[in-house]
Design a protein around this motif. Sequence first.
Motif, PDB file in Angstrom:
ATOM      1  N   LYS A  65       0.866  -1.175   0.000  1.00 16.19           N
ATOM      2  CA  LYS A  65       0.000   0.000   0.000  1.00 16.19           C
ATOM      3  C   LYS A  65       0.908   1.232   0.000  1.00 16.19           C
ATOM      4  O   LYS A  65       1.102   1.859  -1.020  1.00 16.19           O
ATOM      5  N   THR A  76      -2.123  -3.685   1.763  1.00 11.90           N
ATOM      6  CA  THR A  76      -3.552  -3.937   1.622  1.00 11.90           C
ATOM      7  C   THR A  76      -3.745  -5.444   1.716  1.00 11.90           C
ATOM      8  O   THR A  76      -3.158  -6.200   0.932  1.00 11.90           O
ATOM      9  N   GLU A 120      -6.412  -2.391   5.661  1.00 11.61           N
ATOM     10  CA  GLU A 120      -5.029  -1.928   5.713  1.00 11.61           C
ATOM     11  C   GLU A 120      -4.321  -2.555   6.900  1.00 11.61           C
ATOM     12  O   GLU A 120      -4.835  -2.581   8.018  1.00 11.61           O
TER      13      GLU A 120
END
Lengths: 433, 308
Positions: A308, A315, A325
């Motif tokens: 991410k 992610t 997350e």
Amino acid sequence: MKKLFLIPILALALTLSACVNKVEEVFDVPASERLEQCMIDCQKLLTSAEHGWMIQYYPSSSKAYGGSTYAAKFEANGDVTVTGDVAPNVTGDASKTITSHYSINASSSVVLTFDTFNDYIHYWADPDPYSKNKFEGDFEWAYVEGNAKQMVFRGIRTDNKIVFTALDTDIVSAIQQVVDLKYSVNDRLYMGFRMADGAELYDDAIYSVLTYYPDGNTQGAYEKIPYAYTPTGITFYEPATINGVTVQNFNWVEGSFVATDAKTASGAAAEVTIAGFHSEEFIHYDDFLGEWELNQNGTITTVTMKEKVRYQSYTLSKIGGFDVEVGYSKTDGSLSLTYQYVGRYKSGSTNYYAYLCPWDANAGYLCWTAGNGFVLNNIGEGDQLVMEFKDNGKWGSYTTNSILFSGWVNNTPGTGTRTNLVRLTYFKTLTKK
Amino acid sequence: MKRLFKYTLLAVFSLMAVACSEEELSDQSVITNSVNQETEFDAWLEQNYRAPFNIRFLYRYEDIETDMSYDLVPAKEIYSRIIAKMVRFLWLDPYTEVTNAHFMRSHSPRMMQVIGSGAYNQNNTLLLGTAEGGQKITLYVGNWLERFMTIHYNNNVDDTEGYWVEILDPDQVNYYYLHTIHHEFAHILHQKKMYPLDFNTISQGEYVAQWTSISEEEAAKKGFVSRYGSSAQTEDFVEVFSYYLTWSPEVWDAKVAQGGAVGGDRIRRKLAIVKSYMKDTWGIDMDELRAVLARRYAEIDRLDWSDF
């Protein structure tokens, strides 16, 4: 009568002073001309560097965001062409230069102003889209001194020293070198750097700032050492004394920074190398990428971890049908899964704002407080990564052991109509496939 | 008598003291600026703002001209250029069209400044523009143009071979820049000659300092064309003025309708005062000006954005 007597004396005094009118001139030319000359000199120097200047800039008077390195070429027509190590965050490409204007003005001193917007230069000063000037930077720099090799400025808001060094390559290759070097240092995800005598300097996770504990006690007094990258290594904002040795400039040599200017208290040259180190529990960010088996109350599903924000988060898809997350810590190789917004969720005719809420399934409580949730540590044998879900200890007397995806009609968790969307009890482990 | 003597003596001697000093003036002005060179945009501004209207259009950041209580950054030059073109076409020229060449020369502010960022207030509101003493208008959020338009470069790289502008969100452009400048200009007009104070009585007692605490609809019901208008009488006046000019007739009528019987009636009465004030004080027919603006809004795509 007495008073009247004073008058001739006063008159005499006035006459005397009136006649001694020759004030010796300290300077040959008027102040405005000297200021003008200083402006001209400043611009001449700025434009004289054939390849431009390397600039080490520190936003914020606290220097909490560390240093940032730019390379800029100044033209006599008021154009300045810039690139910098912020480029990967701004345009994604350090070879993309941006041209804007500068001017040299005289206020309390000679000031260099980047007076039209430049995405790189104003990166540290732009208050949009935040509500405040987040990095407390400035783009008006007061000229202090200079020669053909080096110029020194001070930020007029931060009062931080800004050093310009004449380049011997073009600005793009200089910054490309800086960015490449920064990447190769960052890729190693060091917790910090250690001197031969054991002194440790801890590195900030995001910004170029080292923390030094002179007493060796990480709970005790500390010094912050902001630094910036150069094409060959790093340079401290100002010389720092570590265990009696004063250092400022370093070259990067295979995992270590080697000081180029170390001196002992007596002024004798010294050899100092600070070598990157990890904690014992360290696991590299890249090792977490890929497919995992999630054990949730005995039910095994395959999930994927994708990048991410590099070196900061992943992610994880999917838990309960949502992408969530997961945080990464280079300090101890742990992961974190905490309260967060996960997107819109349609249930019946209502489109909810869905949140991942830590849930104590034993006590029957859930929470919506930022930071509450799981921490995951490795309990695997050998190279096999097995990350175990544990409560991170932030939820008072309750224990996160499950997850409840909760939906609010308005995007204001804790108020208004709420509904349970997905309930998943007892998270056990993530095992790397 | 004594005192008179004393002062006379003093005066004589002080004069002598001054008379003694002899210093020749330098033939060089102390105000010089040989360092910073003009750009082609400066030359365009000279022809389009300074010479015809005596307006100094400030697009390069000067800290002494900016509000020190905010953290600001300068505007990107290309956005300043676009704003300069737009403001000339949709603010300066329309007034000239309905009056004469002297009107804006006499009444426009002497200085217009474009700032790149927003100016954020402590209460999480954003300052879009200011008018100071009839002399200066500052427009903020110049760099936000990036969100509302696409700049098509002729060489696909930069502006060196010209460009054209595609406005993606005309409503936002209208709101952030044109509405703001008409708003600030109305402040300048009433700062020069006050509007009839009858205006202030229409929504008397309804003005609130915390204008963000009510919705646009609630504001309309109370007779305000915008909730910001409810913050003060003068703001109310300039909001009626600027929205009447920059909204389409349909949007304006919808706002009056939203106000319902009470609010709608108040808005109509406020507009009537604005119209008669503009006619009687400045010789401007608001409906004629509005029609000119509407025509020019439709013509905006024909502007040559990069002819300098």
